[in-house]
Write a protein that holds these residues in place. Structure first.
Motif, PDB file in Angstrom:
ATOM      1  N   LEU A 238      13.415 -32.207  12.320  1.00 53.88           N
ATOM      2  CA  LEU A 238      12.894 -32.354  10.615  1.00 53.88           C
ATOM      3  C   LEU A 238      12.003 -32.411  11.081  1.00 53.88           C
ATOM      4  O   LEU A 238      11.108 -32.063  10.333  1.00 53.88           O
ATOM      5  CB  LEU A 238      14.188 -33.740  10.679  1.00 53.88           C
ATOM      6  N   LEU A 239      11.036 -32.743  11.461  1.00 56.12           N
ATOM      7  CA  LEU A 239       9.422 -33.324  11.821  1.00 56.12           C
ATOM      8  C   LEU A 239       8.791 -32.147  11.973  1.00 56.12           C
ATOM      9  O   LEU A 239       7.694 -31.695  11.762  1.00 56.12           O
ATOM     10  CB  LEU A 239       9.152 -34.264  13.398  1.00 56.12           C
ATOM     11  N   LEU A 240       9.303 -31.180  13.173  1.00 58.35           N
ATOM     12  CA  LEU A 240       8.741 -29.462  13.134  1.00 58.35           C
ATOM     13  C   LEU A 240       8.888 -28.814  11.568  1.00 58.35           C
ATOM     14  O   LEU A 240       7.372 -28.157  10.927  1.00 58.35           O
ATOM     15  CB  LEU A 240       9.790 -29.293  14.092  1.00 58.35           C
ATOM     16  N   LEU A 241      10.039 -29.112  11.433  1.00 64.99           N
ATOM     17  CA  LEU A 241      10.087 -27.918   9.630  1.00 64.99           C
ATOM     18  C   LEU A 241       8.639 -28.967   8.620  1.00 64.99           C
ATOM     19  O   LEU A 241       8.669 -28.479   7.709  1.00 64.99           O
ATOM     20  CB  LEU A 241      11.718 -27.914   9.175  1.00 64.99           C
ATOM     21  N   ALA A 242       9.229 -30.580   8.595  1.00 66.67           N
ATOM     22  CA  ALA A 242       8.660 -31.422   7.919  1.00 66.67           C
ATOM     23  C   ALA A 242       7.083 -30.564   7.397  1.00 66.67           C
ATOM     24  O   ALA A 242       6.475 -31.092   6.818  1.00 66.67           O
ATOM     25  CB  ALA A 242       9.088 -32.242   7.827  1.00 66.67           C
ATOM     26  N   SER A 243       6.689 -31.222   8.808  1.00 64.64           N
ATOM     27  CA  SER A 243       4.858 -31.770   9.625  1.00 64.64           C
ATOM     28  C   SER A 243       4.329 -30.513   9.435  1.00 64.64           C
ATOM     29  O   SER A 243       4.707 -29.055   9.747  1.00 64.64           O
ATOM     30  CB  SER A 243       4.877 -32.496  10.205  1.00 64.64           C
ATOM     31  N   ASP A 244       2.659 -30.518   9.014  1.00 66.95           N
ATOM     32  CA  ASP A 244       2.046 -29.611   9.837  1.00 66.95           C
ATOM     33  C   ASP A 244       2.493 -29.016  11.344  1.00 66.95           C
ATOM     34  O   ASP A 244       1.836 -26.978  11.846  1.00 66.95           O
ATOM     35  CB  ASP A 244       0.610 -29.557   9.609  1.00 66.95           C
ATOM     36  N   ALA A 245       2.880 -28.708  12.054  1.00 63.71           N
ATOM     37  CA  ALA A 245       3.311 -28.500  13.236  1.00 63.71           C
ATOM     38  C   ALA A 245       3.689 -27.184  13.444  1.00 63.71           C
ATOM     39  O   ALA A 245       4.257 -25.913  14.332  1.00 63.71           O
ATOM     40  CB  ALA A 245       4.551 -29.571  14.329  1.00 63.71           C
ATOM     41  N   GLY A 246       5.545 -27.446  12.256  1.00 62.33           N
ATOM     42  CA  GLY A 246       6.034 -25.492  11.748  1.00 62.33           C
ATOM     43  C   GLY A 246       4.615 -25.968  10.511  1.00 62.33           C
ATOM     44  O   GLY A 246       5.677 -24.450   9.575  1.00 62.33           O
ATOM     45  N   SER A 247       3.977 -25.737  10.445  1.00 59.08           N
ATOM     46  CA  SER A 247       3.122 -24.340   9.190  1.00 59.08           C
ATOM     47  C   SER A 247       3.384 -23.415   9.211  1.00 59.08           C
ATOM     48  O   SER A 247       2.943 -22.321   7.990  1.00 59.08           O
ATOM     49  CB  SER A 247       1.405 -24.828   8.948  1.00 59.08           C
ATOM     50  N   TYR A 248       3.420 -22.266  10.798  1.00 56.64           N
ATOM     51  CA  TYR A 248       4.062 -21.364  10.391  1.00 56.64           C
ATOM     52  C   TYR A 248       5.213 -20.891  10.198  1.00 56.64           C
ATOM     53  O   TYR A 248       5.848 -19.772  10.506  1.00 56.64           O
ATOM     54  CB  TYR A 248       3.731 -19.809  11.267  1.00 56.64           C
ATOM     55  N   ILE A 249       6.526 -21.314  10.324  1.00 58.11           N
ATOM     56  CA  ILE A 249       7.251 -21.563   9.525  1.00 58.11           C
ATOM     57  C   ILE A 249       8.313 -21.704   8.740  1.00 58.11           C
ATOM     58  O   ILE A 249       7.673 -22.692   7.638  1.00 58.11           O
ATOM     59  CB  ILE A 249       8.549 -22.621  10.692  1.00 58.11           C
ATOM     60  N   THR A 250       8.531 -20.019   7.942  1.00 54.17           N
ATOM     61  CA  THR A 250       9.315 -20.513   6.393  1.00 54.17           C
ATOM     62  C   THR A 250      10.330 -19.559   6.587  1.00 54.17           C
ATOM     63  O   THR A 250      10.224 -18.683   7.601  1.00 54.17           O
ATOM     64  CB  THR A 250       8.543 -20.215   5.340  1.00 54.17           C
ATOM     65  N   GLY A 251      11.646 -19.808   5.152  1.00 56.99           N
ATOM     66  CA  GLY A 251      12.748 -18.865   5.285  1.00 56.99           C
ATOM     67  C   GLY A 251      13.220 -18.943   6.789  1.00 56.99           C
ATOM     68  O   GLY A 251      14.321 -17.977   6.268  1.00 56.99           O
ATOM     69  N   ALA A 252      13.351 -20.022   7.808  1.00 51.95           N
ATOM     70  CA  ALA A 252      13.839 -20.566   8.736  1.00 51.95           C
ATOM     71  C   ALA A 252      15.552 -21.173   8.748  1.00 51.95           C
ATOM     72  O   ALA A 252      14.691 -22.449   8.587  1.00 51.95           O
ATOM     73  CB  ALA A 252      13.145 -20.733   9.844  1.00 51.95           C
ATOM     74  N   THR A 253      16.363 -20.528   9.576  1.00 48.08           N
ATOM     75  CA  THR A 253      17.216 -21.675   9.550  1.00 48.08           C
ATOM     76  C   THR A 253      17.434 -21.784  10.977  1.00 48.08           C
ATOM     77  O   THR A 253      17.393 -20.989  12.360  1.00 48.08           O
ATOM     78  CB  THR A 253      18.877 -20.969   9.440  1.00 48.08           C
ATOM     79  N   LEU A 254      16.822 -23.353  11.579  1.00 53.13           N
ATOM     80  CA  LEU A 254      17.639 -24.100  12.580  1.00 53.13           C
ATOM     81  C   LEU A 254      18.269 -24.526  12.904  1.00 53.13           C
ATOM     82  O   LEU A 254      18.814 -25.988  12.792  1.00 53.13           O
ATOM     83  CB  LEU A 254      16.159 -24.684  13.004  1.00 53.13           C
ATOM     84  N   ALA A 255      19.074 -23.931  13.818  1.00 57.37           N
ATOM     85  CA  ALA A 255      20.958 -24.998  14.131  1.00 57.37           C
ATOM     86  C   ALA A 255      20.601 -25.985  15.601  1.00 57.37           C
ATOM     87  O   ALA A 255      19.753 -25.642  15.904  1.00 57.37           O
ATOM     88  CB  ALA A 255      21.353 -23.552  14.940  1.00 57.37           C
ATOM     89  N   VAL A 256      20.957 -27.067  14.870  1.00 54.88           N
ATOM     90  CA  VAL A 256      20.369 -27.802  15.727  1.00 54.88           C
ATOM     91  C   VAL A 256      22.114 -28.495  16.048  1.00 54.88           C
ATOM     92  O   VAL A 256      22.966 -29.838  15.692  1.00 54.88           O
ATOM     93  CB  VAL A 256      19.593 -29.390  15.529  1.00 54.88           C
ATOM     94  N   ASP A 257      22.783 -27.689  17.377  1.00 50.17           N
ATOM     95  CA  ASP A 257      23.948 -27.547  17.424  1.00 50.17           C
ATOM     96  C   ASP A 257      24.607 -27.691  18.649  1.00 50.17           C
ATOM     97  O   ASP A 257      26.463 -27.870  18.880  1.00 50.17           O
ATOM     98  CB  ASP A 257      25.331 -26.756  16.122  1.00 50.17           C
ATOM     99  N   GLY A 258      23.967 -28.543  19.794  1.00 53.96           N
ATOM    100  CA  GLY A 258      24.504 -28.425  21.042  1.00 53.96           C
ATOM    101  C   GLY A 258      25.019 -26.673  21.296  1.00 53.96           C
ATOM    102  O   GLY A 258      26.176 -27.007  22.032  1.00 53.96           O
ATOM    103  N   GLY A 259      25.230 -25.739  20.607  1.00 52.84           N
ATOM    104  CA  GLY A 259      25.200 -24.136  21.144  1.00 52.84           C
ATOM    105  C   GLY A 259      26.923 -24.012  20.692  1.00 52.84           C
ATOM    106  O   GLY A 259      27.545 -23.045  20.862  1.00 52.84           O
TER     107      GLY A 259
END
Length: 263
Positions: A238-259
Motif C-alpha cells: 500500500l505504501l509503495l503505491l501511495a507514496s513517492d516510493a512508487g512515483s514511476y508506477i501507474t496503471g499497475a496491479t500488485l498482487a499480495v496473495d501468498g502465491g
C-alpha cells in the motif's frame, strides 16, 4: 559524481499529506488507515457504519494524526463528493485515495437475482469510479497530483471454487478502470492510479468462508505460502503505491496473495 539516493524512509513518508480511505470502518480498511497514519498522513474515513467509523477514528487520533469520519455510501455520487469536500474543508488538500469500500454475495449464479448482482457492482465498481472522479476533480482544481489505490482482489486474476460472480466481475472491472484512468490522468494531471489485489486475509468479508474448516483448509492448501495473509502484510505494498516510493508506477496491479494467482 554519482546521483544522490533518497533515504528509503523519506520515500515512504506521507507527512503533510491527507489520505481518504473508503470502507474504513472494518476489515482491511482499518489496516489501510493505520498504515497511512503511521506513515504520517492525516486520514479521512468513509463508510456506511457511522458508529464503527468513530471507533476507528479514535484509534487513528491516538496515533497523533488528524482524522475525519464521514458516513459514506459510495454507491451515491453525492456521498462521494461530500466525503472529498469535507476532507478538504477539515484537513486540507487531499493527496491519496484508497478505494477500499466493497461488498460481496456468495450465491450460485443461477440463483442470483439481477438486483443482487447489481448491488455488488454498484459499490465495488461504480462506487470506486465515483470516488476516483470526486478525488481527481479536487486534485486537478487544486493544481497538484495525487495517488489512487484501487483495492481489487486476487479473484480478478484467478478463479476460485466459491460462487461470487458479482464480486469477481466487479473486481476484474476495477483493473480495467485502473488502467484507463492511469492513461487519462497520470501524464496530464499527475495522478497515478494503481490497483492492489489482496489474496485471502482474515477480514469481515472472508469470515463466512473461514468459518468452514474444510473451506479454510482448501484456501490455504492452494496458496503457495501455505497460509492466509496477515492484514499488516499489505502495508508495504500500500505504501509503495501511495507514496513517492512508487512515483514511476501507474496503471499497475500488485498482487499480495501468498502465491494464490500462480495457479
Amino acid at each position: 559524481m554519482t546521483d544522490q539516493v533518497a533515504a528509503p524512509a523519506r520515500l515512504f513518508d506521507l507527512s503533510g499529506k491527507v489520505a481518504i480511505v473508503t470502507g474504513g470502518s472494518s476489515g482491511l480498511g482499518i489496516q489501510f488507515a493505520r498504515t497511512l497514519a503511521a506513515a504520517g498522513a492525516d486520514i479521512a474515513l468513509g463508510a456506511r457504519r457511522a458508529e464503527q467509523l468513530q471507533v476507528v477514528a479514535e484509534e487513528i487520533r491516538a496515533l497523533g494524526r488528524r482524522v475525519l469520519a464521514v458516513r459514506t455510501d459510495v454507491s451515491s455520487r453525492a456521498d462521494c463528493d461530500d466525503l472529498v469536500a469535507q476532507a478538504v474543508a477539515e484537513l486540507g488538500d487531499v493527496h491519496v485515495l484508497v478505494n477500499n469500500a466493497g461488498t460481496s454475495r456468495t450465491v450460485p449464479a443461477h440463483r442470483e437475482g439481477p438486483e443482487d448482482f447489481t448491488a455488488v457492482i454498484d459499490v465495488n465498481l461504480i462506487g470506486a469510479h465515483q470516488m476516483a472522479l470526486a478525488f481527481a476533480r479536487h486534485c486537478i482544481a487544486a493544481g497538484h497530483g495525487g495517488s489512487i489505490v484501487n483495492i481489487s482482489s486476487v479473484l480478478a486474476l484467478s478463479g476460485t471454487t466459491t460462487p461470487q460472480a458479482g464480486y469477481a466481475a466487479s473486481k476484474a472491472g476495477l483493473l480495467g478502470l485502473t488502467r484507463d484512468l492511469a492513461m487519462q490522468w497520470s501524464g496530464r494531471k499527475g495522478i497515478r492510479v494503481n490497483a492492489l489485489a489482496p489474496g485471502y486475509f482474515a477480514s469481515e468479508l472472508t469470515q463466512p468462508l473461514l468459518a468452514d474448516p474444510a473451506q479454510a483448509a482448501a484456501l490455504t492448501d492452494r496458496t503457495a505460502l501455505g497460509r492466509l495473509g496477515n492484514p499488516e502484510e499489505l502495508a508495504g505494498a500500500l505504501l509503495l503505491l501511495a507514496s513517492d516510493a512508487g512515483s514511476y508506477i501507474t496503471g499497475a496491479t500488485l498482487a499480495v496473495d501468498g502465491g494464490w494467482s500462480l495457479h
